[in-house]
Design an enzyme around this catalytic site. Structure first.
Site, PDB file in Angstrom:
ATOM      1  N   VAL A 105       3.094  -4.307  -1.337  1.00  0.00           N
ATOM      2  CA  VAL A 105       3.264  -2.871  -1.581  1.00  0.00           C
ATOM      3  C   VAL A 105       1.965  -2.220  -2.026  1.00  0.00           C
ATOM      4  CG1 VAL A 105       5.629  -3.528  -2.153  1.00  0.00           C
ATOM      5  CG2 VAL A 105       3.943  -3.912  -4.004  1.00  0.00           C
ATOM      6  N   LYS A 106       0.841  -3.014  -2.040  1.00  0.00           N
ATOM      7  CA  LYS A 106      -0.531  -2.597  -2.847  1.00  0.00           C
ATOM      8  C   LYS A 106      -0.977  -1.620  -1.600  1.00  0.00           C
ATOM      9  CE  LYS A 106      -0.332  -4.540  -6.727  1.00  0.00           C
ATOM     10  NZ  LYS A 106       0.835  -5.566  -6.632  1.00  0.00           N
TER      11      LYS A 106
END
Length: 390
Positions: A187-188
């Protein structure tokens, strides 16, 4: 369900991983040092040490600075628990510095006041770990000036801030810190599936972290404590860990790094669109300072005082509407483990105020304008519902 974050994987990423699968190296091959060099060059820093997670990177960063029993680390309460757990892994003590509730980042004024008190009480920290929340850098110039005054080391937890900028320098340049940490979780901003890195300008710190990530072992002849027994010889010089990144993960990281500027630009455009379209609603996006370029890992809005009383209702109803709203973060010291360490429920007043009001809305590069419009429409609907039940 529209997720709050999502990786962007294309054919180039798939091809890069497949190439490694068909190569002679799956673990420690040429892709890891290539990724490290590409990352270091991007950030204009001398060394990057790739590992299997940002948590591992934080741990070996603390160890490389000599953190141990009797030492103290200060960090932000507005983060995931890894930002503080890394100190406890080293048998050090942890403490928290309050935040600016409108940025989510460590408050310089609170830090300055706490340092003055700590000096009087002979309880200064050995290391400060500012957390670049949501993708925006803390005020590192001011934090660095305070750290130098009190002879304190700095580890930037830049897990959210790959690709961000502070005063026209890339976050990760270590201009105002000893070590900077990145995360490459899916999710980064970019992903290596799982992975992290520690960046530094110091060759000694880099070498120490390289040893800690791989069992404390070195094969470098010039570092041996005795004459080599032959080409098979290696030495364990530290009690290290198996924190290595594989070539598979590094290959994905390399192709993702090629798209990093695009991802950051896209996230900024999406954030601007949110800010424009949410201006009529009773929510306030976090401030981004003029000298910062946020990578917008998260898009957080603050509810007004009335809506904040219905925060749980709002998040639950948004999820029922197909919008995965989330909250970043529960102040670390409110976790049961940290409560058992002696932290009180209201230890950081501004972090508590922020937590009462903050919700995270979906934002990711593949998000369409139609999805963003659905988020906005759903938020408007749910806020009206919450207002009617007050």
């Amino acid at each position: 369900m529209i997720p709050y974050g999502k990786q962007h994987i294309d054919q180039a990423d798939l091809d890069a991983v497949l190439e490694v699968l068909n190569s002679d190296f799956l673990t420690q091959g040429p892709k890891v040092p290539e990724f490290e060099k590409r990352l270091a060059d991007y950030c204009n820093v001398d060394f990057a040490v790739a590992v299997n997670s940002a948590t591992s990177a934080l741990h070996i960063a603390c160890l490389s600075l000599g953190l141990g029993s009797g030492d103290i680390v200060w960090t932000s309460p507005n983060s995931f628990v890894a930002s503080s757990n890394c100190a406890l892994y080293c048998d050090a003590q942890i403490d928290f510095v309050d935040i600016n509730p409108f940025t989510g980042n460590m408050c310089v004024e609170a830090l300055e006041k706490k340092l003055a008190t700590a000096e009087t009480n002979h309880r200064l920290p050995k290391v400060i770990i500012p957390v670049h929340f949501s993708g925006q850098s803390c005020d590192m110039k001011a934090i660095s000036a305070l750290a130098k005054r009190y002879n304190i080391k700095i580890i930037e937890d830049a897990s959210h801030a790959v690709g961000a900028e502070y005063q026209n320098d890339k976050v990760g340049s270590c201009k105002y810190s000893d070590i900077s940490i990145f995360s490459f979780h899916p999710v980064k901003i970019i992903t290596s599936a799982e992975g992290g890195a520690a960046l530094t300008k110091c060759s000694k710190l880099a070498k120490t972290m390289q040893m800690f990530r791989s069992h404390g072992v070195t094969g470098a002849t010039q570092e041996f404590s005795e004459q080599s027994h032959g080409p098979w010889y290696y030495e364990q010089q530290l009690l290290g860990f198996n924190y290595r990144m594989t070539d598979l993960h590094a290959a994905l990281g390399i192709t993702q790094l090629n798209k990093l500027d695009y991802f950051v630009n896209k996230r900024n455009l999406q954030a601007k669109r949110y800010i424009d379209k949410l201006s009529a609603l009773p929510v306030t996006p976090l401030d981004v300072k003029n000298d910062n370029l946020s990578s917008y890992h998260l898009f957080v809005v603050l509810l007004n005082e009335k809506s904040a009383r219905s925060k749980r209702f709002i998040v639950e109803k948004l999820r029922e509407e197909g919008v995965f709203a989330h909250v970043h973060y529960i102040p670390i010291y409110k976790q049961p483990y940290y409560q058992r360490l002696g932290f009180s429920q209201f230890y950081c007043e501004q972090a508590e105020e922020y937590y009462k009001r903050a919700i995270t809305l979906p934002l990711f590069p593949l998000m369409t304008e139609e999805q963003q419009d659905k988020v906005i429409a759903s938020l408007k609907k749910v806020l009206l519902m919450a207002d009617s039940i007050e």
